[in-house]
Design a protein around this motif. Structure first.
Motif, PDB file in Angstrom:
ATOM      1  N   ILE A 239     -44.623 -59.804  53.921  1.00 32.80           N
ATOM      2  CA  ILE A 239     -45.009 -59.431  52.555  1.00 32.80           C
ATOM      3  C   ILE A 239     -46.252 -60.195  52.119  1.00 32.80           C
ATOM      4  N   CYS A 243     -49.747 -58.361  51.130  1.00 30.95           N
ATOM      5  CA  CYS A 243     -50.412 -58.620  49.851  1.00 30.95           C
ATOM      6  C   CYS A 243     -51.843 -59.106  50.038  1.00 30.95           C
ATOM      7  N   TRP A 299     -38.658 -52.353  50.851  1.00 30.40           N
ATOM      8  CA  TRP A 299     -39.829 -52.282  51.717  1.00 30.40           C
ATOM      9  C   TRP A 299     -40.435 -50.880  51.719  1.00 30.40           C
ATOM     10  N   THR A 302     -42.343 -50.433  48.433  1.00 28.69           N
ATOM     11  CA  THR A 302     -43.506 -51.320  48.345  1.00 28.69           C
ATOM     12  C   THR A 302     -44.664 -50.764  49.172  1.00 28.69           C
ATOM     13  N   LYS A 343     -42.422 -56.593  45.296  1.00 30.40           N
ATOM     14  CA  LYS A 343     -42.805 -57.645  46.247  1.00 30.40           C
ATOM     15  C   LYS A 343     -42.233 -58.999  45.822  1.00 30.40           C
ATOM     16  N   THR A 367     -52.241 -65.198  48.627  1.00 33.45           N
ATOM     17  CA  THR A 367     -52.379 -63.949  47.871  1.00 33.45           C
ATOM     18  C   THR A 367     -53.269 -64.104  46.638  1.00 33.45           C
TER      19      THR A 367
END
Length: 423
Positions: A239, A243, A299, A302, A343, A367
């Motif tokens: 993740i 991102c 998931w 996202t 997320k 991120t």
């Protein structure tokens, strides 16, 4: 990609989106967060405008860049060396520290600006001080949600927080514009400082309603534990990487859209403002949708949000119609809205409970930096390709990223099922 430390998303009942507000600790903290978000929305205009006034027509662009960077990036550096803070403070105390630093620094800027004694160097320095614990505050907010609520309400809580942020990006700049025109940017900084005082009060009140859970002592360094967890737990690393790429590809959009409006559409700044307004409106409306769509898989949805945003960008590379642009940006906001709460929930459910704050900070190191870096690279990209081609490239690259993520997710799940069968 789920963790043994958190239940999988399948089979989670769909709670009402307002259900987290029935918990006094979260509701109190949410009120403080909402007020401070409005202050942040106002500062988005005030930071740049005060820089323009302080530059007096000499190097305004450079000072704006320094001010914007100072309002964001120092928190990344502090987070990298904040092991003791992460180990010794519970999540809500980290939010409190961030609120105090911001309130004091912004109040100093306001006072000096209102008395015409603020210099550019001092301005940038105070903005840097205000953001020292910014990334840790974000990590603390994410961990506090987990501390205050049961797991089935995490998506709803993250949705409410996201709606607040998106709403502030609509109303905050408009309010700031009126206040700056009437009384100058110093007043906006004073109001922003006051909102952080209220956030600090909300943190203290929430600790009265719901005392913090005991802190698990650890002999290892906090942020390093978080960085290791990004490698050890596939969902956390995945993740974070998604991102970084997603936000990195969004950076050039922030550079290309203004040039697209001015040089391709030959339109005024009102069209540019309209584009971002309809985007923020769409994102605000659909952030609440994360509570409903989580049943299809965290998931899956996202990655779908990433792909859909990329699809919305592509038409901008092949049209000169302002109307199509408005449609693309409004739909883009709708599909982007659920991304942030989803997320956040993936991180909350994938990280070991005792490391959640460290993991959130470690993930944020990458991120939070991605979009500014993408924007910095967007300048040369727009110069080389033009605004339309840059938008089309960003859209196609974003869709490609989503397709690769789907392939990786399927491969991971096949491998997991095979290993389970072998046992």
């Amino acid at each position: 990609m789920t963790s043994p430390h958190r239940p999988a998303s399948h089979g989670i009942p769909r709670p009402r989106v307002w259900a987290p507000l029935h918990y006094p600790g979260f509701a109190t903290l949410f009120i403080g967060y909402s007020v401070s978000s409005l202050g942040n929305g106002m500062s988005a205009v005030a930071v740049a405008w005060l820089a323009i006034e302080l530059a007096h027509g000499h190097g305004a662009g450079l000072l704006i860049g320094e001010a914007v960077a100072a309002y964001t990036l120092p928190g990344v550096l502090v987070a990298l060396g904040a092991s003791r803070v992460l180990k010794c403070l519970d999540p809500r105390l980290i939010i409190l520290v961030d609120a105090i630093f911001r309130a004091v620094s912004l109040a100093l800027i306001a006072g000096l600006a209102l008395t015409d004694t603020l210099s550019p160097i001092l301005y940038v320095s105070l903005l840097g001080c205000s953001s020292l614990f910014g990334l840790l505050g974000i990590a603390g907010d994410l961990a506090a949600t987990t501390e205050l609520l049961p797991s089935e309400l995490h998506v709803a809580a993250n949705s409410l927080n996201s709606v607040t942020s998106f709403s502030a990006s609509i109303g905050g700049p408009a309010v700031a514009g009126v206040l700056i025109a009437a009384l100058g940017p110093g007043l906006v900084f004073a109001i922003d400082a006051a909102t952080y005082v209220l956030l600090a009060g909300a943190v203290l009140a929430s600790r009265r309603y719901q005392p913090p859970t005991p802190i698990v002592k650890s002999s290892s360094a906090g942020i390093r534990d978080g960085l290791r967890a990004l490698w050890r737990f596939p969902a956390l690393g995945a993740i974070t990487l998604l991102c970084v790429i997603f936000y990195g590809l969004y950076g050039p959009v922030e550079v290309a859209v203004p040039l697209y409006v001015s040089s391709v559409l030959h339109a005024s700044a009102s069209v540019l403002g309209g584009y971002w307004t309809v985007f923020a409106l769409g994102a605000t409306l659909d952030a609440l949708g994360a509570t409903s769509i989580q049943r299809f898989g965290l998931w899956r949805m996202t990655i779908a949000a990433v792909a859909a945003w990329g699809v919305c960008l592509i038409p901008l590379g092949f049209t000169t119609s302002a109307v199509i642009g408005f449609i693309a940006m409004s739909v883009g906001g709708l599909v982007y809205g659920p991304f942030i709460p989803l997320k956040k929930t993936i991180i909350q459910r994938s990280a070991p409970g005792e490391l959640l704050t460290q993991v959130a900070a470690a993930s944020g190191v990458f991120t939070v930096s991605a979009s500014p870096v993408g924007a910095a690279l967007g300048g040369p990209l727009v110069a080389a390709l033009g605004a339309r081609a840059t938008l089309a490239f960003s859209g196609l690259a974003t869709v490609t990223t989503a397709l690769v993520a789907v392939a990786v997710l399927l491969a991971y799940r096949r491998r997991t099922r095979k290993l389970s069968g072998d046992r």
